[in-house]
Design an enzyme around this catalytic site. Structure first.
Site, PDB file in Angstrom:
ATOM      1  N   GLU A  77      50.569  53.117  52.774  1.00 47.31           N
ATOM      2  CA  GLU A  77      49.269  53.766  52.854  1.00 47.31           C
ATOM      3  C   GLU A  77      49.372  55.115  52.145  1.00 47.31           C
ATOM      4  O   GLU A  77      50.074  56.009  52.619  1.00 47.31           O
ATOM      5  CB  GLU A  77      48.875  54.003  54.314  1.00 47.31           C
ATOM      6  CG  GLU A  77      48.638  52.750  55.123  1.00 47.31           C
ATOM      7  CD  GLU A  77      48.200  53.099  56.548  1.00 47.31           C
ATOM      8  OE1 GLU A  77      47.163  52.575  56.989  1.00 47.31           O
ATOM      9  OE2 GLU A  77      48.892  53.884  57.222  1.00 47.31           O
ATOM     10  N   ASP A  89      53.873  53.067  56.775  1.00 44.77           N
ATOM     11  CA  ASP A  89      52.716  53.605  57.468  1.00 44.77           C
ATOM     12  C   ASP A  89      52.524  55.064  57.037  1.00 44.77           C
ATOM     13  O   ASP A  89      53.489  55.819  56.950  1.00 44.77           O
ATOM     14  CB  ASP A  89      52.997  53.510  58.974  1.00 44.77           C
ATOM     15  CG  ASP A  89      51.801  53.914  59.801  1.00 44.77           C
ATOM     16  OD1 ASP A  89      50.779  53.216  59.714  1.00 44.77           O
ATOM     17  OD2 ASP A  89      51.896  54.911  60.541  1.00 44.77           O
TER      18      ASP A  89
END
Ligand code: CA
Length: 679
Positions: A393, A364
């Site tokens: 990400e 994340d």
């Protein structure tokens, strides 16, 4: 991404803490010079590194050894409890002694299932008790760690558990799933809805006979299930799991402990550990690998987190005014670049691989992590298992004190070693920007998206037929190899694909939007990166327009299996595309060199029409493949290279045996449709 906004506190100003510690140490040093003095550090960078891998609680039947690294505190102790919460006094309190750089205490006897906390003394005051950051088990709500005999948590056959084979990263077909969503629908007839065990049940189906749960995943044919955060997070009250509660879980609490609300008994730490392993084993037995979504970029709590109570300031980044910096948008960010934080993250990941047999990780807000940390993680995990998938990400949710050049950004993917990034270029090229809900994309007829689609087809690598100046967000290739690119059109964040297409194409009938959905998924599943599907997109899942369902409850988030029947055409189509990809290496050539060598784009002079050809793909039974994507609403004529061509996929079906008669010289590509022909 995560949508919890926690407001930061400046009460624990790190410079003030440091100053107080220094002043007190000097004072104590003067007053108590005859006693042992603690070292004084003027900066977190001076903290000595603890080189060993034994922090936390190490259990044997004879004794349990507790170790805590926290160099700057005055003293530390362990409190042992029989209960996981409540006001009962500890059964024992053990003072810890600093040995070899770690506060250490040994509890004699069999401590199996005993709960514990750590507590440190700073500036002459005992701070709040906190859970060991290395705790491998915990009781209800993770407020106390638990010593457990891990051998006692292994399901039957665990020693023989192995992941299904994966020859190359681009062979993976990822399915992003929240543990609860797959089993919540009452019509799924699953015995353990919302639990890890809900993913272990075989032979489940709706009353109409449509496969549900694990059998649905097997039928669909995906290779990996990517689970939204499944470590212990903060926001669901594990003491009241019978009440309606739901959260995505992007608010980490105990990184090395499974989430209690997904277990059948959050109080007994062994249960969640065992049931997580049962889930992994059931998926492996079904031929599916397991990826965990990990959120080492921030913690759910800030000033009152376990890290902050036990190792003040060391695990976080701070602004110049002493407040927590907030690149996560959730109130704090973890300082992955500090050596002992980097070590913590690496050891945590290694633990999930070794103890739980996890096959990959999705990071994340990966750009909050520094490039050096990601590369150290990659080298360490790939030494354990070369088939582990790592991706993340490649962005942050806010600015960070970490210099831009050190961030694991999408644009820095070439500096990352066997780590992939999500392609927002393809995602938004296909459907329009996630920040502009009405915007259309290639599949809904937008102009000027053809180079973004080509960029996705080549997995964000270098290809001479891509004009990088015309790609939406990137002006150069950012993947060295296609395995560094995660291709997708939707995920847990933002609208489901169906909802988004409804919002951005309100005048179109649902049947047109279904065509757009199939076209988008056809592009994702035939492109050269690693394809990623948001759970339920194969059955046109809706969240009724909810674009941020992180706590919207079961009603919004449950996958409704009636969708398989209502959208049977799309479901069978996606299944067919997955099987096509698995059967034909041409769609996963695996290297930039092979892509440039075997895949060429045709000049269409039409920005709503992308056509390419793959010839002589190594190992593929089809020596000549022509793929066309028509994003417009009108059928378009394409010229065919010499020979007789068989249609194996159009906008409605996939059939490797051939659809309709053979074509020569030219054919039509229907509006909002893919067309795949072979010769
Ligand atoms: Ca929890």
């Amino acid at each position: 991404m995560h949508r919890l906004n926690r407001y930061l506190s400046t009460a624990n100003h790190p410079l003030m803490t440091m100053f107080r510690a220094l002043a007190l140490s000097l004072l104590l040093g003067t007053l108590m010079s005859c006693q042992e003095t603690r070292p004084v550090y003027t900066s977190l960078d001076e903290y000595p590194i603890y080189p060993h891998g034994d922090l936390g609680a190490k259990y044997t039947t004879e004794a349990t050894t507790f170790k805590l690294w926290s160099p700057a505190v005055d003293a530390a102790r362990v409190k042992l409890y029989r209960e996981d919460s409540g006001d009962l006094a500890p059964m024992r309190v053990l003072d810890m002694e600093e040995i070899d750089g770690a506060w250490t205490a040994i509890a004699e006897g069999d401590m199996d299932e005993i709960y514990y906390t750590f507590q440190v003394k700073q500036n002459g005051t005992w701070q709040e008790e906190a859970t060991d950051p290395y705790a491998r088990a915990a009781g209800t709500n993770g407020t106390r760690g638990q010593v457990i005999d891990l051998a006692d948590t292994n399901p039957e056959g665990w020693a023989q558990d192995t992941a299904p084979p994966l020859a190359a990263a681009t062979d993976a077909i990822l399915y992003e799933l929240h543990v609860r969503d797959i089993s919540l629908d009452p019509r799924a007839n699953i015995e353990h809805p919302g639990k890890f065990l809900g993913l272990t049940e075989r032979g489940t189906a709706t009353n109409q006979g449509d496969a549900t749960g694990l059998d649905h995943l097997i039928e669909l044919g995906v290779t990996h299930v990517h689970l939204l955060p499944s470590f212990d997070y903060l926001s669901v009250n594990e003491a009241q799991t019978e009440e309606a509660q739901y959260n995505w879980g992007y608010d980490p609490q105990n990184y090395n402990v499974p989430e209690g609300s997904y277990s059948t008994n959050p109080r007994n730490g062994k249960v969640r550990v065992r049931e997580f392993k049962q889930m992994v084993k059931a998926l492996h037995d079904a031929g599916i690998r397991v990826v965990m979504d990990v959120v080492y970029n921030h913690t759910g709590k800030s000033a009152d987190s376990h890290f902050q109570h036990l190792i003040p300031d060391y695990f976080y980044r701070f602004n110049e005014d002493g407040s927590f910096s907030n690149a996560s948008g959730c109130g704090n960010e973890i300082a992955s670049d500090r050596p002992m934080v980097r070590k913590y993250i690496r050891e945590s990941l290694e633990y999930w691989v070794k103890e739980y047999h996890v096959d990959g990780f999705r990071f994340d807000l990966m750009a909050i992590h520094d490039i050096a940390t990601m590369n150290e993680i990659s080298q360490s995990l790939h030494a354990l298992d070369s088939t582990i998938l790592l991706y993340g990400e490649g962005w942050t949710a806010g600015d960070s004190p970490l210099p831009v050049e050190q961030r694991a950004l999408k644009a820095h993917t070439p500096q990352l070693d066997r780590v992939a990034a999500f392609s927002d270029d393809l995602r938004d090229g296909l459907k329009g920007s996630v920040f502009n809900h009405e915007e259309q994309g290639f599949v809904s007829g937008a102009h000027g998206r053809d180079m973004s689609i080509r960029f996705g087809i080549v997995g964000s690598t270098f290809h001479p037929h891509v004009n990088y100046d015309s790609v939406n967000y990137s002006n150069e290739p950012w993947a060295k190899e296609p395995a560094q690119c995660i291709n997708y059109v939707s995920c847990h964040d933002n609208h489901t694909l169906r909802d988004r297409l409804a919002i951005s194409n309100p005048g179109d009938p649902p049947s047109y939007r279904s065509q757009m959905q199939r076209l988008a998924l056809a592009i994702v599943l035939t492109s050269q990166g690693i394809p990623f599907l948001h759970a339920g997109s194969e059955m046109e899942r809706t969240k009724n327009g909810d674009e941020n369902s992180y706590k919207s409850g079961d009603g919004v988030n449950a996958i409704r299996y009636a969708g398989k029947r209502a959208n049977k055409l799309t479901y069978n189509y996606v299944r067919g595309l997955i099987e096509l990809r698995k059967q034909h290496p041409a769609f996963r050539l695996g290297s930039t060199e092979k892509i440039t060598g075997h895949l060429e784009f045709a000049q269409t002079n039409d920005d709503q029409l992308v056509v390419y050809r793959i010839q002589d793909a190594p190992g593929d039974a089809w020596s000549d493949i022509l793929v066309a994507f028509n994003g417009s609403g009108q059928a378009k004529r394409i010229e065919l290279p010499e020979g007789s061509w068989t249609t194996v996929a159009n906008g409605r079906e996939v059939n490797p045996e051939g659809i309709g008669g053979e074509r020569e010289e030219w054919t039509y590509v229907d509006g909002r449709s893919a067309l795949i022909l072979v010769r």
